[in-house]
Design a protein around this motif. Structure first.
Motif, PDB file in Angstrom:
ATOM      1  N   GLU A  36       0.830  -1.209   0.000  1.00 63.97           N
ATOM      2  CA  GLU A  36       0.000   0.000   0.000  1.00 63.97           C
ATOM      3  C   GLU A  36       0.864   1.259   0.000  1.00 63.97           C
ATOM      4  O   GLU A  36       0.540   2.254  -0.667  1.00 63.97           O
ATOM      5  N   ALA A  37       1.982   1.209   0.734  1.00 61.33           N
ATOM      6  CA  ALA A  37       2.905   2.354   0.733  1.00 61.33           C
ATOM      7  C   ALA A  37       3.544   2.526  -0.641  1.00 61.33           C
ATOM      8  O   ALA A  37       3.707   3.656  -1.134  1.00 61.33           O
ATOM      9  N   ALA A  38       3.894   1.419  -1.273  1.00 61.85           N
ATOM     10  CA  ALA A  38       4.474   1.480  -2.615  1.00 61.85           C
ATOM     11  C   ALA A  38       3.468   2.059  -3.609  1.00 61.85           C
ATOM     12  O   ALA A  38       3.837   2.859  -4.484  1.00 61.85           O
ATOM     13  N   LEU A  39       2.203   1.680  -3.449  1.00 69.29           N
ATOM     14  CA  LEU A  39       1.168   2.181  -4.351  1.00 69.29           C
ATOM     15  C   LEU A  39       1.037   3.697  -4.257  1.00 69.29           C
ATOM     16  O   LEU A  39       0.942   4.393  -5.276  1.00 69.29           O
ATOM     17  N   LYS A  40       1.068   4.215  -3.042  1.00 69.45           N
ATOM     18  CA  LYS A  40       0.961   5.663  -2.878  1.00 69.45           C
ATOM     19  C   LYS A  40       2.128   6.374  -3.565  1.00 69.45           C
ATOM     20  O   LYS A  40       1.945   7.416  -4.210  1.00 69.45           O
ATOM     21  N   GLU A  41       3.304   5.802  -3.474  1.00 68.12           N
ATOM     22  CA  GLU A  41       4.449   6.421  -4.135  1.00 68.12           C
ATOM     23  C   GLU A  41       4.314   6.319  -5.657  1.00 68.12           C
ATOM     24  O   GLU A  41       4.693   7.248  -6.387  1.00 68.12           O
ATOM     25  N   ILE A  42       3.766   5.213  -6.143  1.00 69.46           N
ATOM     26  CA  ILE A  42       3.532   5.072  -7.586  1.00 69.46           C
ATOM     27  C   ILE A  42       2.622   6.189  -8.081  1.00 69.46           C
ATOM     28  O   ILE A  42       2.895   6.830  -9.109  1.00 69.46           O
ATOM     29  N   PHE A  43       1.544   6.446  -7.346  1.00 70.98           N
ATOM     30  CA  PHE A  43       0.635   7.520  -7.743  1.00 70.98           C
ATOM     31  C   PHE A  43       1.342   8.874  -7.708  1.00 70.98           C
ATOM     32  O   PHE A  43       1.154   9.711  -8.592  1.00 70.98           O
ATOM     33  N   SER A  44       2.163   9.087  -6.687  1.00 75.37           N
ATOM     34  CA  SER A  44       2.888  10.343  -6.561  1.00 75.37           C
ATOM     35  C   SER A  44       3.831  10.554  -7.746  1.00 75.37           C
ATOM     36  O   SER A  44       3.880  11.644  -8.340  1.00 75.37           O
ATOM     37  N   LYS A  45       4.564   9.513  -8.115  1.00 73.50           N
ATOM     38  CA  LYS A  45       5.494   9.616  -9.250  1.00 73.50           C
ATOM     39  C   LYS A  45       4.737   9.827 -10.560  1.00 73.50           C
ATOM     40  O   LYS A  45       5.196  10.556 -11.449  1.00 73.50           O
ATOM     41  N   THR A  46       3.590   9.187 -10.685  1.00 76.06           N
ATOM     42  CA  THR A  46       2.758   9.352 -11.880  1.00 76.06           C
ATOM     43  C   THR A  46       2.342  10.803 -12.043  1.00 76.06           C
ATOM     44  O   THR A  46       2.431  11.382 -13.139  1.00 76.06           O
ATOM     45  N   LEU A  47       1.876  11.407 -10.966  1.00 77.60           N
ATOM     46  CA  LEU A  47       1.411  12.794 -11.012  1.00 77.60           C
ATOM     47  C   LEU A  47       2.569  13.763 -11.255  1.00 77.60           C
ATOM     48  O   LEU A  47       2.407  14.783 -11.925  1.00 77.60           O
ATOM     49  N   GLU A  48       3.752  13.434 -10.736  1.00 78.99           N
ATOM     50  CA  GLU A  48       4.930  14.270 -10.987  1.00 78.99           C
ATOM     51  C   GLU A  48       5.244  14.358 -12.474  1.00 78.99           C
ATOM     52  O   GLU A  48       5.759  15.367 -12.954  1.00 78.99           O
ATOM     53  N   LEU A  49       4.919  13.294 -13.207  1.00 74.04           N
ATOM     54  CA  LEU A  49       5.188  13.265 -14.639  1.00 74.04           C
ATOM     55  C   LEU A  49       4.020  13.811 -15.464  1.00 74.04           C
ATOM     56  O   LEU A  49       4.014  13.692 -16.696  1.00 74.04           O
ATOM     57  N   GLY A  50       3.056  14.407 -14.798  1.00 72.79           N
ATOM     58  CA  GLY A  50       1.919  14.978 -15.519  1.00 72.79           C
ATOM     59  C   GLY A  50       0.884  13.958 -15.909  1.00 72.79           C
ATOM     60  O   GLY A  50       0.126  14.171 -16.873  1.00 72.79           O
TER      61      GLY A  50
END
Length: 467
Positions: free
Chosen positions: A395-409
């Protein structure tokens, strides 16, 4: 709470054979593809718009949740009765009412299976492009509620692009008709596009007017293996520069290839770190020429092997590997967080690198595949569901995945919706003012908050009703 009087009233509306509180039915409709059980109080199978309207009117009067449901194939919990109430199963709405070959439209009910509709229109040499992986059993109403995409979205768009109008029952029981049956129409607000993708929270769809296009004359299929995903992405850029828009452009990463190789016995170059499956379509000469160009561009960008299918049967064999990935994942681990992030397609290599870094740091297997042509990555975080520690790590990894996704627009959901599984993360992408506006729209369509409560927004609609 469904008391005896309310149950009698609902049986009278629907007929005793189309309303159930039997434990076996409640358990059957407590699940969708997320496999998270939420027991409803009752299950209803309405057969016409009037019955849906009467059901919703009575539910609104008594503040009973109503959860519309198609085939239950959703991957974010959109059909789960998280606050109990009545599951409104729309599978009796299964008619293709008309196919208008002169005007390239069709009128259908929401319980029609997507693949059945595709087959019916193709008999008329017409084409309905949206092609979700669940097309063999998902319904058109469910596809509309989630704005389903699929493999052909890169060229043809998504479900929303093929819906001209709707008949909808609102949260008050009122019946409205939205949109048009014509090629153009700008009278009033576009409620049709608002409804599509609203996950059953604004209304229950009871009829759809669909836009069709002529069926492409031919299609060609090319398969290529690469050392690295970056080479596959460079190939996509080269295809775009060549002014070719493939009908499909699918990819699998190294972890996906390993998974499919073991599960389906797919022949994979041992050096391969990425796989592209590309289809071109249109007039036969055009499809063939474009496929030849695509194959050459794959070679120029470092493909290890390139193969063009010689016929439809060989093309189907190529697709078997791509289609095998989802069932193969169940062999990898007992737990899986299946997400559908999207980033600008030029940034796919950056996102894959970030996913590989997250997998390494969190010591988890993350398997990626999807639609490279439109930047839609189906990223799957695999973990041991019996381990509380691994579950928390995933679940922690998933939150970071979403964060990185949004960083890339990018966006956290390309075609699966938000439902319950992503509702806690929607605030990462949608600003508070926009979320507040969405909630006001929800109230306008559904004043009592009875339609599919607990979905999309971080807090449940029940809390809003009680505040």
């Amino acid at each position: 709470m469904l008391d005896t009087k309310l149950r009698r009233s609902l049986k009278k509306i629907l007929g005793p054979e189309n309303f159930s509180t039997r434990p076996e039915d409640l358990h059957l409709y407590a699940f969708d593809a997320t496999n998270q059980p939420h027991l409803p109080e009752a299950v209803a199978w309405p057969g016409n718009t009037g019955e849906v309207s009467a059901l919703v009117s009575l539910a609104a009067e008594h503040s009973i949740p109503v959860v519309p449901r198609g085939a239950g194939t959703g991957l974010t919990g959109g059909a789960l009765p998280v606050e109990g109430g009545v599951v409104c199963v729309m599978t009796r709405f299964n008619r293709i009412i008309s196919i208008d070959t002169a005007n390239l439209t069709a009128m259908v009910e929401p319980g029609v299976i997507a693949a059945d509709f595709q087959a019916a229109v193709e008999k008329e040499r017409l084409f309905y492009p949206p092609d979700p992986a669940s097309r063999e059993f998902s319904t058109l109403g469910g596809n509309a509620a989630e704005n389903a995409g699929g493999t052909r979205a890169v060229k043809y768009g998504v479900t929303r692009d093929y819906i001209l109008g709707l008949e909808v029952v609102l949260g008050t029981g009122e019946i409205i008709k939205t949109g048009v049956r014509t090629a153009k129409g700008v009278t009033g607000y576009d409620l049709t596009r608002l409804m599509v993708g609203s996950e059953g929270t604004l209304g229950i769809i009871t009829r759809l007017t669909m836009r069709l296009i002529p069926k492409p004359e031919a299609k060609e299929t090319v398969l290529a293996f690469f050392n690295e995903i970056s080479q596959a992405a460079e190939t996509v850029a080269a295809i775009t520069s060549a002014r070719i828009v493939p009908a499909t452009l699918e990819f699998m990463d190294r972890a996906s290839l390993d998974c499919v190789k073991e599960y389906a016995g797919m022949e994979v170059d041992p050096k391969a770190g990425a796989f592209l499956l590309i289809e071109t379509d249109g007039p036969a000469s055009q499809a063939g020429t474009e496929a030849d160009t695509v194959a050459e561009l794959c070679r120029e960008n470092g493909a290890l092997t390139v193969h063009k299918a010689k016929d439809a049967q060989e093309a189907e064999v190529m697709w078997e590997g791509r289609r095998a990935i989802s069932p193969a994942l169940f062999k990898v681990s007992s737990g899986k967080l299946n997400e559908d992030i999207v980033v600008p397609r030029s940034l796919i290599p950056d996102m894959i690198a970030r996913l590989e870094d997250i997998a390494h740091r969190y010591e988890l297997k993350i398997i990626n595949f999807g639609h490279l042509g439109d930047g839609n990555i189906h990223t799957n975080v695999m973990y041991d569901s019996k381990s509380q520690e691994q579950t928390a790590t995933a679940e922690a990894a998933l939150k970071e995945i979403f964060s990185k996704t949004l960083e890339l627009g990018g966006t956290i959901s390309g075609e699966h919706g938000i439902g319950v599984t992503k509702s806690a993360f929607i605030g990462m992408e949608i600003e508070p003012a926009a979320l507040a506006l969405m909630k006001r729209l929800k109230t306008a369509f559904d004043p009592k908050g009875i339609l599919n409560p607990g979905k999309i927004f971080p807090e449940s609609d029940a809390k809003d009703r009680l505040s």
